[in-house]
Design an enzyme around this catalytic site. Structure first.
Site, PDB file in Angstrom:
ATOM      1  N   ASP A  17      17.644  68.178  10.721  1.00  0.00           N
ATOM      2  CA  ASP A  17      17.769  66.727  10.540  1.00  0.00           C
ATOM      3  C   ASP A  17      19.236  66.327  10.377  1.00  0.00           C
ATOM      4  O   ASP A  17      20.075  67.148   9.979  1.00  0.00           O
ATOM      5  CB  ASP A  17      17.010  66.278   9.286  1.00  0.00           C
ATOM      6  CG  ASP A  17      15.503  66.166   9.521  1.00  0.00           C
ATOM      7  OD1 ASP A  17      15.042  66.454  10.639  1.00  0.00           O
ATOM      8  OD2 ASP A  17      14.796  65.787   8.576  1.00  0.00           O
ATOM      9  N   ARG A  31      16.982  65.269  19.136  1.00  0.00           N
ATOM     10  CA  ARG A  31      16.244  64.086  18.685  1.00  0.00           C
ATOM     11  C   ARG A  31      17.260  62.970  18.475  1.00  0.00           C
ATOM     12  O   ARG A  31      18.200  63.114  17.702  1.00  0.00           O
ATOM     13  CB  ARG A  31      15.539  64.382  17.370  1.00  0.00           C
ATOM     14  CG  ARG A  31      14.863  63.152  16.773  1.00  0.00           C
ATOM     15  CD  ARG A  31      14.443  63.377  15.330  1.00  0.00           C
ATOM     16  NE  ARG A  31      13.582  64.516  15.167  1.00  0.00           N
ATOM     17  CZ  ARG A  31      13.431  65.160  14.013  1.00  0.00           C
ATOM     18  NH1 ARG A  31      14.098  64.795  12.938  1.00  0.00           N
ATOM     19  NH2 ARG A  31      12.625  66.187  13.931  1.00  0.00           N
TER      20      ARG A  31
END
Ligand code: FDA
Length: 318
Positions: free
Chosen positions: A144, A195
């Site tokens: 992340d 992402r």
């Protein structure tokens, strides 16, 4: 509409005092349950089974961030290893090639990145253990993106892990950061799995676009680069304009409908998730679990006035 309370809420997401007040409110739990799959691994696995049965891919996040204790960072890594062990037992038909239906999402700050002196090395060591276990189980691991002070260290760790596990390790880039267009070019050229999200933290003007229009324009520029690149783009947004642009870009490039995927957060826009699956698109749901849900929860309130209003209405005395 931009949320005028966003800066205050993002500050609250990092405040221990606000955490004590908000987590003690009786109503909070009920609303947290809309966005978090539960406190335990079992609850998360039940949610995962349900989502997979309904043709979603999943990525699972064991909630926690900003660890300042090396033993806690190891405990987080241990929880990921147990999670991966249980995910590996799920009966799934998985082809040799193509996207993996199961993925874990990790925050390096939960793995020790913020520790003084050797935080980078501790986070790398813990992340490497998880990456090895995920690769052995055929499960993807995505690192992340957190606040901009961590970006250099995070990219260095991701590159190290990708050297060892190029097929299974990917990361997140935040369109609101001014540097991200260049990062997209570099990662797309390396064939990385990326992402792309807009970005959820409070960042200064010097490093980030702050107006919605600028962030959206940056998102579209980044999307174009990733779609044209040799990696696998993961379009993480609930924004109808970004979703439509991604679908159009994929057709224009051309990139098959399954050579990229959409991603949304657990509990958000389920009808849109269903629509995309109906169109034959890959759709992955980000499933957070664990009792350290405070920061994640408050960032969701900050994103959308409607989420905040729902919370405030529920919290108001009769
Ligand atoms: P944005 O918040 O700009 O909203 C635009 C429009 O989308 C709205 O006007 C509305 O039409 C629609 N919309 C948005 N939310 C909705 C809702 N709840 N219900 C209905 N409509 C809605 N961030 C980060 O910094 N690091 C990370 O690692 C990640 N990881 C991540 C993974 C995944 C899978 C997702 C989807 C998101 C993240 N994020 C993240 C969070 C991300 O940066 C961002 O804060 C949120 O996704 C909100 O931005 P949107 O692109 O959804 O649109």
């Amino acid at each position: 509409m931009a949320n005028p309370l966003r800066p205050a809420l993002l500050a609250a997401a990092r405040s221990a005092r606000a955490e004590r007040s908000i987590t003690r409110m009786p109503v909070t739990r009920r609303i947290v349950d809309r966005f978090v799959a539960g406190d335990s691994r079992d609850a998360a696995l039940a949610a995962v089974r349900d989502l997979v049965r309904r043709n979603r891919f999943v990525t699972i996040d064991y909630l926690g961030e900003d660890t300042h204790d090396p033993a806690q960072a190891e405990r987080v890594a241990g929880e990921y290893l147990r999670l991966i062990g249980e995910l590996a037992q799920l009966p799934l038909e998985v082809g040799e090639r193509g996207p993996r239906p199961l993925e874990v999402s990790v925050k390096l700050s939960a793995l020790g990145q913020a520790l003084p002196d050797d935080g980078h090395a501790v986070a790398l060591r813990n992340a490497r253990t998880i990456a090895e276990s995920a690769a052995a189980a055929g499960i993807w691991m995505t690192v992340d993106a957190e606040d901009h002070t961590t970006t250099e260290s995070t990219h260095a760790i991701v590159r190290e892990l990708r050297r060892e596990h190029p097929e299974t390790v990917g990361t997140v880039l935040q369109a609101y950061l001014r540097r991200t267009e260049a990062d997209c070019r570099a990662f797309a050229a390396e064939g990385a799995r990326i992402r792309l999200c807009k970005g959820a933290y409070s960042e200064p003007e010097s490093v980030a676009f702050r107006r919605k229009r600028e962030v959206d324009e940056s998102y579209l520029r980044c999307l174009r680069i990733l779609m044209r690149g040799s990696g696998y783009p993961m379009v993480a947004t609930h924004d109808p304009a970004m979703i439509e642009a991604a679908a159009l870009l994929a057709t224009a490039v051309p990139r098959g409908g399954t050579d990229f995927e959409f991603q949304m957060l657990y509990g958000i826009r389920p009808a849109e998730q269903e629509r995309l699956i109906g169109l034959g698109q890959h759709l992955r749901v980000y499933v957070p679990f664990g009792d350290q849900w405070y920061g994640y929860f408050v960032r969701r309130l900050a994103e959308r006035p409607a989420n905040l209003m729902f919370f405030l209405r529920a919290a108001a005395p009769e």
